[in-house]
Structure formats: C-alpha cells, structure tokens
Design a protein around this motif. Structure first.
Motif, PDB file in Angstrom:
ATOM      1  N   ASP A  41       0.832  -1.206   0.000  1.00  0.00           N
ATOM      2  CA  ASP A  41       0.000   0.000   0.000  1.00  0.00           C
ATOM      3  C   ASP A  41       0.868   1.258   0.000  1.00  0.00           C
ATOM      4  OD1 ASP A  41      -2.282  -1.555   0.070  1.00  0.00           O
ATOM      5  OD2 ASP A  41      -2.492  -1.446   2.251  1.00  0.00           O
ATOM      6  N   LEU A  42       1.957   1.241   0.776  1.00  0.00           N
ATOM      7  CA  LEU A  42       2.857   2.389   0.849  1.00  0.00           C
ATOM      8  C   LEU A  42       3.521   2.640  -0.502  1.00  0.00           C
ATOM      9  CD1 LEU A  42       4.509   4.565   2.315  1.00  0.00           C
ATOM     10  CD2 LEU A  42       6.075   2.756   3.073  1.00  0.00           C
ATOM     11  N   GLN A  43       4.003   1.574  -1.152  1.00  0.00           N
ATOM     12  CA  GLN A  43       4.635   1.731  -2.464  1.00  0.00           C
ATOM     13  C   GLN A  43       3.657   2.325  -3.467  1.00  0.00           C
ATOM     14  OE1 GLN A  43       7.876   1.344  -1.383  1.00  0.00           O
ATOM     15  NE2 GLN A  43       8.257   0.331  -3.321  1.00  0.00           N
ATOM     16  N   HIS A  44       2.412   1.832  -3.427  1.00  0.00           N
ATOM     17  CA  HIS A  44       1.376   2.349  -4.324  1.00  0.00           C
ATOM     18  C   HIS A  44       1.088   3.822  -4.016  1.00  0.00           C
ATOM     19  CE1 HIS A  44      -2.770   1.451  -6.347  1.00  0.00           C
ATOM     20  NE2 HIS A  44      -2.152   2.483  -6.899  1.00  0.00           N
ATOM     21  N   ALA A  45       1.008   4.147  -2.737  1.00  0.00           N
ATOM     22  CA  ALA A  45       0.715   5.524  -2.337  1.00  0.00           C
ATOM     23  C   ALA A  45       1.803   6.476  -2.816  1.00  0.00           C
ATOM     24  CB  ALA A  45       0.570   5.604  -0.821  1.00  0.00           C
ATOM     25  N   LEU A  46       3.056   6.060  -2.689  1.00  0.00           N
ATOM     26  CA  LEU A  46       4.154   6.921  -3.142  1.00  0.00           C
ATOM     27  C   LEU A  46       4.098   7.137  -4.657  1.00  0.00           C
ATOM     28  CD1 LEU A  46       7.035   5.498  -0.916  1.00  0.00           C
ATOM     29  CD2 LEU A  46       5.959   7.746  -0.716  1.00  0.00           C
ATOM     30  N   SER A  47       3.718   6.089  -5.394  1.00  0.00           N
ATOM     31  CA  SER A  47       3.602   6.248  -6.846  1.00  0.00           C
ATOM     32  C   SER A  47       2.476   7.223  -7.197  1.00  0.00           C
ATOM     33  CB  SER A  47       3.365   4.890  -7.508  1.00  0.00           C
ATOM     34  OG  SER A  47       2.063   4.391  -7.228  1.00  0.00           O
ATOM     35  N   LEU A  48       1.396   7.219  -6.403  1.00  0.00           N
ATOM     36  CA  LEU A  48       0.308   8.171  -6.637  1.00  0.00           C
ATOM     37  C   LEU A  48       0.766   9.608  -6.414  1.00  0.00           C
ATOM     38  CD1 LEU A  48      -2.668   6.290  -4.908  1.00  0.00           C
ATOM     39  CD2 LEU A  48      -2.252   6.525  -7.360  1.00  0.00           C
ATOM     40  N   LEU A  49       1.771   9.786  -5.579  1.00  0.00           N
ATOM     41  CA  LEU A  49       2.313  11.126  -5.305  1.00  0.00           C
ATOM     42  C   LEU A  49       3.469  11.467  -6.241  1.00  0.00           C
ATOM     43  CD1 LEU A  49       2.327  11.001  -1.389  1.00  0.00           C
ATOM     44  CD2 LEU A  49       0.706  12.223  -2.857  1.00  0.00           C
ATOM     45  N   GLY A  50       3.763  10.574  -7.194  1.00  0.00           N
ATOM     46  CA  GLY A  50       4.845  10.841  -8.146  1.00  0.00           C
ATOM     47  C   GLY A  50       6.221  10.664  -7.557  1.00  0.00           C
ATOM     48  N   ILE A  51       6.334   9.848  -6.518  1.00  0.00           N
ATOM     49  CA  ILE A  51       7.623   9.661  -5.852  1.00  0.00           C
ATOM     50  C   ILE A  51       8.157   8.277  -6.196  1.00  0.00           C
ATOM     51  CG2 ILE A  51       8.820   9.524  -3.638  1.00  0.00           C
ATOM     52  CD1 ILE A  51       6.711  11.403  -2.485  1.00  0.00           C
ATOM     53  N   ASP A  52       9.326   8.248  -6.867  1.00  0.00           N
ATOM     54  CA  ASP A  52      10.023   6.995  -7.121  1.00  0.00           C
ATOM     55  C   ASP A  52      11.309   6.986  -6.303  1.00  0.00           C
ATOM     56  OD1 ASP A  52      11.663   8.777  -8.457  1.00  0.00           O
ATOM     57  OD2 ASP A  52      11.068   8.106 -10.465  1.00  0.00           O
ATOM     58  N   ALA A 144      -1.741   7.875   0.687  1.00  0.00           N
ATOM     59  CA  ALA A 144      -1.151   8.942  -0.129  1.00  0.00           C
ATOM     60  C   ALA A 144      -1.621  10.314   0.349  1.00  0.00           C
ATOM     61  CB  ALA A 144      -1.523   8.728  -1.592  1.00  0.00           C
ATOM     62  N   GLU A 145      -2.903  10.441   0.673  1.00  0.00           N
ATOM     63  CA  GLU A 145      -3.412  11.722   1.148  1.00  0.00           C
ATOM     64  C   GLU A 145      -2.733  12.135   2.444  1.00  0.00           C
ATOM     65  OE1 GLU A 145      -7.986  11.601  -0.609  1.00  0.00           O
ATOM     66  OE2 GLU A 145      -7.522  10.602   1.293  1.00  0.00           O
ATOM     67  N   LYS A 146      -2.581  11.188   3.371  1.00  0.00           N
ATOM     68  CA  LYS A 146      -1.943  11.503   4.650  1.00  0.00           C
ATOM     69  C   LYS A 146      -0.458  11.825   4.465  1.00  0.00           C
ATOM     70  CE  LYS A 146      -5.431  11.063   7.461  1.00  0.00           C
ATOM     71  NZ  LYS A 146      -5.918  12.195   8.277  1.00  0.00           N
ATOM     72  N   LEU A 147       0.243  10.997   3.677  1.00  0.00           N
ATOM     73  CA  LEU A 147       1.675  11.224   3.476  1.00  0.00           C
ATOM     74  C   LEU A 147       1.927  12.536   2.734  1.00  0.00           C
ATOM     75  CD1 LEU A 147       3.188   7.736   2.538  1.00  0.00           C
ATOM     76  CD2 LEU A 147       3.379   8.975   4.688  1.00  0.00           C
ATOM     77  N   GLY A 148       1.100  12.826   1.719  1.00  0.00           N
ATOM     78  CA  GLY A 148       1.264  14.066   0.979  1.00  0.00           C
ATOM     79  C   GLY A 148       1.172  15.278   1.879  1.00  0.00           C
ATOM     80  N   GLY A 149       0.175  15.275   2.767  1.00  0.00           N
ATOM     81  CA  GLY A 149       0.035  16.388   3.703  1.00  0.00           C
ATOM     82  C   GLY A 149       1.215  16.504   4.654  1.00  0.00           C
ATOM     83  N   LEU A 150       1.696  15.372   5.163  1.00  0.00           N
ATOM     84  CA  LEU A 150       2.833  15.386   6.091  1.00  0.00           C
ATOM     85  C   LEU A 150       4.109  15.857   5.399  1.00  0.00           C
ATOM     86  CD1 LEU A 150       2.183  12.054   8.028  1.00  0.00           C
ATOM     87  CD2 LEU A 150       1.884  14.378   8.900  1.00  0.00           C
ATOM     88  N   GLU A 162       1.809  17.854  -5.250  1.00  0.00           N
ATOM     89  CA  GLU A 162       0.583  18.638  -5.345  1.00  0.00           C
ATOM     90  C   GLU A 162      -0.322  18.120  -6.462  1.00  0.00           C
ATOM     91  OE1 GLU A 162       1.897  22.706  -5.694  1.00  0.00           O
ATOM     92  OE2 GLU A 162       1.575  23.001  -3.527  1.00  0.00           O
ATOM     93  N   ALA A 163       0.284  17.727  -7.596  1.00  0.00           N
ATOM     94  CA  ALA A 163      -0.516  17.183  -8.692  1.00  0.00           C
ATOM     95  C   ALA A 163      -1.161  15.852  -8.285  1.00  0.00           C
ATOM     96  CB  ALA A 163       0.359  16.984  -9.932  1.00  0.00           C
ATOM     97  N   GLY A 164      -0.398  15.027  -7.550  1.00  0.00           N
ATOM     98  CA  GLY A 164      -0.946  13.756  -7.074  1.00  0.00           C
ATOM     99  C   GLY A 164      -2.105  13.956  -6.118  1.00  0.00           C
ATOM    100  N   LEU A 165      -1.949  14.904  -5.189  1.00  0.00           N
ATOM    101  CA  LEU A 165      -3.036  15.185  -4.245  1.00  0.00           C
ATOM    102  C   LEU A 165      -4.254  15.749  -4.960  1.00  0.00           C
ATOM    103  CD1 LEU A 165      -1.029  16.695  -1.227  1.00  0.00           C
ATOM    104  CD2 LEU A 165      -2.105  14.446  -1.372  1.00  0.00           C
ATOM    105  N   ALA A 166      -4.018  16.557  -5.994  1.00  0.00           N
ATOM    106  CA  ALA A 166      -5.141  17.114  -6.762  1.00  0.00           C
ATOM    107  C   ALA A 166      -5.902  16.005  -7.486  1.00  0.00           C
ATOM    108  CB  ALA A 166      -4.621  18.147  -7.764  1.00  0.00           C
ATOM    109  N   ARG A 167      -5.184  15.041  -8.054  1.00  0.00           N
ATOM    110  CA  ARG A 167      -5.850  13.928  -8.732  1.00  0.00           C
ATOM    111  C   ARG A 167      -6.681  13.109  -7.739  1.00  0.00           C
ATOM    112  NH1 ARG A 167      -0.852  13.565 -11.489  1.00  0.00           N
ATOM    113  NH2 ARG A 167      -0.164  11.954 -10.024  1.00  0.00           N
TER     114      ARG A 167
END
Length: 530
Positions: A41-52, A144-150, A162-167
């Motif tokens: 889930d964490l790996q997927h969340a990071l990809s949603l935020l554009g983080i590799d 992803a929403e929680k990690l993006g905010g943190l 920001e683009a990931g959170l907007a999507r």
C-alpha cells in the motif's frame, strides 16, 4: 520466551537481514516504515504522489521494509533510523510495529519524532490528531493523502506531490454519487434461514455471527450484531430499561458449539426473558459447509441445555418425524419441557415461548441448502424426484410465492400478459416452501427429469481468437474484475496474475470475496508492472 527466545528471534532476523532499507541512503531526514500488505500500500501511495526511488532520495526520504513485525530487529532499525528527524509508521489496525519503534528509540531519541496512529502530541478538537487509525484497513489513496500532507508540512512540497493530491481530490469528488443499485448478499435458495428467521409481527430478534446476519437486510425485525459468545448479552443490559418484555436471539449450531452456550448461561444467570433460536443446519455454511467440530447432535444439545437449566425447549423441523420423545437417555425422556413441531407451526411455537419467563430455547432443524445440493450431487443424500413449476397462464404475478418462501429461485418472468413468476430450476434446492401461498398456478412434476440444453454450435464453428495487443507498461497497470459469486471473478483474476507471472512481470492479485457463496459482490484487483 521472555529471557531468551525473543532475543534469539531478533538475532535471527538481523543475521538474515529480514528488515532492510529499500529506498534512500543514510543521511535522509524522513523515514517511512511498513510491513506486508501495508508495504505494498505504501509503495502504491508513493507512486500516486509521483515519488520513485530517485525522487525519494532527492527529497531526503528513506523507506524501511519490515519482514518480521515481532519481535522487531531493534539493532538494525536503530542503525537505519540514525540521523532521521521523523519516522512515519504506516500500519493498519493494532499498532504492533509503532510501539516497538518507540521502544527502540526511547533511550536515544535525539529529537526524532514518531508518527503512526497519532501525529505526535498534536491535538485537534480536544483529541490527539489521528493519522492511521486502529480500525478498518488502510488503502493506498488514504495513505497517499496523509503522506502528501505530512511531506508538505515537512517542507517537501513539489509539483508532483501537489498534482498527485489534486488527482486524488478529484477522484474523491467523483465518489459522492448515491448508489443507484446495490448487490446485497442473500440466503441461498431453500436456505433454512428463509423460514427460521421469521418472528411474529411486532416482535424483535437480534443477530449475531453467521449467515442469519443477512436477515437485517430483509424486513424481519432483526437488529444488532455481536461477537461469538456474546449473543443476547446486549439484551441483558437493555432489558431493565426497556418496555419490551421479550426478544429472540438467533444463534447457529457452529456458534453454539464454539462459545454460544456461554451466552445462554449468561442469560440464565441474569434471568432475562429471551428465546434463543438455534439453527441446527448440520454444517458451517458460511465458510464452505464444513462439519461442525465434534459430534454435535440435536439430542446432545437438548441434553446439555436441560443440564444448563433450560426448562422449555421446542424442536422445530421440516421433517419432525425424525424425532420422538424416545431419546436414548432417561434424562431427556423424563423432560416434560420438550416438544417437537413441524416448521409450519413456527409462529405458534414462538408466540408460546415469548410468554415464558426466563430463558427458553427453540432448536430449528433443517440441513443447509447448499450442503444438501453438494450431498445430492455426491449421491449421499436422497434427491426427491419432485419439481415445482408455475403455470404462467394461471399466475397473476402477485409475488406471494416469493413472500412465503423468501427464495431466490422464485424469479420474475415477463410475458405478453405482463410480469409473472417462474421457478429457476437450476438453482432450486427443492425446499417447496413456495407452494404454501394461496395460489392455483403451481404444478408439481413427480419422477420427471429436466431436459439438458443442446449446444447452439460445434467447437469447429468458432473462429480462432486473435492475439490481443498488449499495452506498454511504463507504470503499474491496474485491472479490476467485478461480479458476483460463482461468475468466475476469482478465476479471471488468478489467470491474469499467472499469465503476468509467466510473462516475467511483477504482479499482485487482491481478491475480496465477502459473501460470495450468498450471491454477494466479488472483486479481484490485479496490478501488473515490469
């Protein structure tokens, strides 16, 4: 265990490098920790935020994959956490890893913060601010929403995040429409619960663990939910403050054998007016029809219940002739509070039991419909040579047959004279309760056999299927297969997963079966990557 084995397990984990750094290097300032499903889930969340991996290293982020959640390899974790400002434990439900992280850093904290269940000591509306709750499961979007905010709070704001959170916000916004249809699980055709869960008008029943829980989705005055062994406990607390004098409590034979008998003891001790309706269906139906553990029989249940102090027991069955007062033990033979009834007398029996002060028991005996079907196919149970049909020329489409039987095999049939009813012969388990209504349209056929369908075309008539054009996978490719139990959803998901594996792709398949055997919804989430 405490003095030796725990530390030996830690040493084993350390020697085999079961826990390891995946992304980032020493000197990073933010560390992310997860294990098992939550790691994916964490790996997927990071990809949603554009983080590799490269972006994580640029942002000063490092990740730590835990292979052995308990006991945590404290030494390896301590080495990984050296120099971090913030450690975020991504963990659903009970926080097993988070508390060990805090233990590992307690004597050498150096200002390092640990977020997990809560956001440190920060409060919101009088409570500590929650990040990853101890209830329910986590999913990649929520993480992803929680990690993006943190990360933004920690000064890691980027266009990608920001683009990931907007999507994600757009996706959430689209997920606010009312459901236009819902696929509710239901009792099988001919299920004993179709009859056993009925209560007299104006009365109330409580649900518990088992198939009978689904009765709450039907208009049968049944409410509540409790754990195994807690059936009726809610009424013990409610009864002194209620104007209602009596309730019914549904209970399966498997639950009774597991711990339900303790709830009956509790009701007896409390002196509450309650009737336990125990369904003896000869199988643990909800999880595949396994036999109930031990040699549980109706006679043994009656014997035990009388020994517990129950003074009134009614046995109700679709085949009451299988019982008599000539049980094998004198303890039951001399029991004046025992009576045997046909299921057609269920309402009258319940009306009698509701007037009894204290705890009474109704044992409803009828074999699980799905298990009947299995046994008949194996030839170990008699298959009645009788089938029920509806003459559509006589049927007025009133639907009373469905009301009487509550059966899924009674289905609508559209005709030139309007909507009628018919019996789905492929699903019918020959319960015959549909004929109880006042209806002249039923026809019973004795000794006949259903005609088998003939093939519309030979195999040679089918053209060879063309090979599909495979998409280029630059990022993980997601597929969701949806349907209901028995339609091949799990098979399709498994085939796709194996095909990806054979093609040397990375793949994960997450299936959600729920009440698949009860015609409930089934989904299979397939994720494929290079």
């Amino acid at each position: 265990m405490i003095d030796h084995k725990r530390f030996a397990a830690e040493a084993f984990s350390r020697a085999n490098r079961m826990d390891r750094r995946v992304w980032g290097k020493p000197g990073a300032r933010i560390g992310l920790v997860a294990a098992g499903k939550n790691w994916l889930d964490l790996q997927h969340a990071l990809s949603l935020l554009g983080i590799d991996a490269n972006e994580a290293e640029r942002l000063g982020i490092t990740t730590y994959k835990v292979g052995q959640p308990w006991p945590l390899d404290m030494a390896s974790f301590h080495d990984w956490a050296e120099g971090l400002d913030l450690v975020i434990a991504v963990e659903e439900k009970r926080k097993l890893i988070e508390v060990q992280i805090k233990e590992a850093l307690f004597d050498d904290r150096h200002g390092r913060r640990v977020y997990g269940w809560h956001k440190g000591d920060e409060h919101s509306e009088g409570r500590r601010e929650e990040i990853f709750p101890t209830r329910y499961a986590l999913d990649p979007i929520y993480i992803a929403e929680k990690l993006g905010g943190l990360l933004i709070e920690e000064g890691r704001r980027t266009d990608r995040i920001e683009a990931g959170l907007a999507r994600l916000a757009d996706a959430r916004g689209a997920d606010n429409a009312e459901e236009i249809a819902a696929r509710l699980p239901y009792f099988c055709s001919g299920c004993p619960h179709n009859s056993s869960t009925k209560v007299p008008e104006g009365h109330r029943a409580y649900a518990g663990i088992g198939c009978h829980y689904m009765v709450q989705w039907m208009d049968r005055e049944t409410v509540g939910f409790t754990q195994m062994g807690g059936e009726g406990a809610n009424w013990i607390g409610e009864a002194p403050f209620s104007t209602r004098n009596h309730v019914f409590q549904n209970l399966g034979d498997g639950t009774y054998n597991h711990s339900g008998v303790q709830s009956i003891r509790a009701a007896l001790a409390a002196g509450t007016n309650i009737t336990f309706k125990i369904l003896y269906n000869d199988a643990v139906a909800m999880t595949g029809g396994q036999p109930v553990d031990g040699d549980l029989s109706v006679e043994k249940m009656v014997y035990q219940l009388r020994g517990e102090g129950i003074k009134r027991i009614a046995v109700v069955s679709d085949n009451p002739d299988q019982f008599s007062h000539d049980f094998s033990t004198a303890f039951i033979k001399e029991f004046k509070g025992l009576s045997i009834h046909h299921r057609d007398q269920l309402e009258a029996v319940q009306l009698e039991l509701r007037e009894i002060l204290g705890t009474s028991v109704l044992i409803y005996v009828q074999t699980c419909a799905a298990e009947k079907r299995r046994r008949r196919k194996k030839g170990v149970m008699e298959d009645p040579a009788k089938r029920v049909f509806i003459n559509e020329l006589v049927c007025e489409g009133c639907g009373d047959c469905g009301v009487q039987s509550n059966c899924l095999s009674v289905i609508p049939k559209d005709t030139v004279l309007g909507r009628k009813r018919m019996i789905d012969q492929s699903a019918c388990n020959k319960d015959y309760s549909c004929v109880k209504g006042f209806c002249p349209s039923f026809v019973t056929v004795h000794g006949g056999q259903l005609k088998k369908n003939t093939a519309m075309a030979d195999e040679d008539d089918w053209p060879e299927l063309p090979l599909p054009t495979l998409p280029t996978i630059d990022v993980p490719y997601n597929i969701m297969v949806a349907g209901i139990g028995g339609t091949g959803v799990l098979t399709v998901g498994s085939v796709l997963g194996m095909a990806a594996h054979i093609a040397e792709k990375g793949t994960s398949v997450l299936t959600q079966t729920g009440l698949a055997q009860k015609f409930g919804s089934v989904t299979s989430h397939v994720r494929i990557a290079n």
